[in-house]
Enzyme design. Structure first.
Site, short mmCIF file in Angstrom:
data_model
loop_
_atom_site.label_atom_id
_atom_site.label_comp_id
_atom_site.label_asym_id
_atom_site.label_seq_id
_atom_site.Cartn_x
_atom_site.Cartn_y
_atom_site.Cartn_z
N GLU A 186 -97.81 -58.07 -36.46
CA GLU A 186 -95.85 -58.46 -36.48
C GLU A 186 -96.02 -56.69 -37.00
O GLU A 186 -94.56 -56.50 -36.25
CB GLU A 186 -96.37 -59.38 -37.71
CG GLU A 186 -94.42 -59.95 -38.37
CD GLU A 186 -93.98 -60.12 -39.16
OE1 GLU A 186 -92.52 -60.55 -39.15
OE2 GLU A 186 -94.56 -60.70 -39.69
N HIS A 187 -95.81 -56.54 -37.80
CA HIS A 187 -95.52 -54.93 -38.46
C HIS A 187 -96.27 -54.14 -38.09
O HIS A 187 -98.05 -54.39 -39.24
CB HIS A 187 -95.03 -55.07 -39.73
CG HIS A 187 -94.11 -56.04 -40.22
ND1 HIS A 187 -93.79 -57.15 -40.40
CD2 HIS A 187 -92.58 -55.85 -40.03
CE1 HIS A 187 -92.95 -57.22 -40.78
NE2 HIS A 187 -92.37 -56.80 -40.35
#
Length: 339
Positions: free
Chosen positions: A327-328
């Site tokens: 996600e990040h």
């Protein structure tokens, strides 16, 4: 933290085991959510009040007890220290500036046979934003959900946020004031999602619901999709940092903490090309964890799903990152654009 080495013959199996996470719907949660949504759809405000009192430990007698106006939000803002007020304003301005660059424009053209074709971009009338309020307070969630709506031209923004035991977080409410939220209901969980999706006598029906929440919120958003739009059904937070050793170890340690603190099932992974650097980050984490207000959650997250990965070089680190697709993703390297 688990320790993996790409040169190990078992690396691929160990990586798959690290990433394995059951994302399927929990049928028990789904049934509970289905019942709550159906009840809110049928009984409106009365059901919302009942579930909020039961799950959040409140004692609301009517929906007005769970309703905040813009005057209430302004009051919360004005009673914060000036440096906090300034920080909220700065955050809102920066998020607004970012999303201005995403705006879509209407366009038309006439094809060869004279037919007029095109795309008309029109803002939604009313949106609902869900802001977590259980394990932690996230004024950032308010700003990051409300400001894009403003940029798009949405006229009415309805916010829901749980207040366990009736405790309101002034910074969250102040963020709602800065972000121009129209009205706030201090409700959460599946009942809040259902109220926004179907509307009640008091909670207005919205066109789209955005914002993060727990498994019950995710299940509710999945269930009401189609009645309203949703942003996504999000899973646990993830962060992956690729480091070449040029960044201070303390910085990387704090970046890993930034997502690990969200939830015990969040995942934080560091891929580095030096064992000495991995050791330095571990030392920094051991020292900095003592200062963390959410230490227990961070330690549980890192112990459950965190990992250090030793790669032979940055090319291999990038291959692993592409496989994981987190996600990040952070490139904590000297020449990030190269990678």
């Amino acid at each position: 933290m688990k320790h993996l080495n790409t040169q190990s013959p078992d690396f691929q199996a160990e990586l798959k085991a690290l990433l394995a996470f059951e994302t399927a719907q929990d049928p028990k949660i789904d049934q509970i959510v289905a019942d709550i949504c159906a009840d809110v759809h049928k009984r409106g405000d009365a059901a919302v009040i009942e579930y909020t009192n039961r799950f959040d430990g409140t004692s609301a007698q009517n929906i007005n007890d769970l309703t905040l106006t813009q005057a209430d939000l302004q009051h919360a803002f004005e009673h914060l220290p000036e440096n906090v007020q300034s920080a909220l304003k700065t955050a809102a301005a920066r998020v607004e500036s970012y999303h201005q660059r995403q705006k879509l424009e209407s366009w038309t053209y006439t094809d060869e046979d004279g037919t007029l074709l095109g795309q008309q971009i029109t803002a939604l009338d009313r949106v609902g934003i869900y802001v977590p309020g259980g394990k932690a307070a996230y004024p950032s969630s308010v700003i990051m959900n409300a400001m894009p709506a403003h940029v798009a031209g949405v006229q009415e923004i309805i916010m829901v946020v749980p207040t366990p035991k009736g405790e309101r977080n002034d910074i969250v409410l102040a963020a709602a004031y800065v972000a121009g939220v129209t009205k706030v209901f201090t409700i959460g969980g599946a009942q809040a999602v259902a109220a926004l999706a179907y509307g009640t006598e008091t909670v207005p029906q919205v066109d789209k619901i955005t914002g993060p929440g727990n498994a019950f919120v995710a299940a509710a958003k999945r269930r009401v999709f189609g009645v309203v739009g949703i942003d996504m059904v999000a899973g646990p937070s993830e962060i992956l940092v690729i480091a070449d050793g040029s960044t201070p170890a303390d910085w990387v340690a704090m970046d890993l903490f930034s997502q690990a603190e969200h939830d015990e099932i969040a995942q934080a992974i560091l891929i580095a090309t030096s064992q000495a650097y991995l050791d330095d980050v571990q030392t920094a984490m051991n020292r900095l964890i003592e200062e963390m207000p959410r230490r227990d959650i961070i330690e549980a997250s890192l112990g459950n799903r965190g990992a250090f990965v030793l790669a032979k070089d940055l090319d291999e680190a990038c291959e692993i990152a592409n496989y994981i697709a987190p996600e990040h993703l952070e490139l904590s390297v000297e020449n990030p654009q190269q990678w």
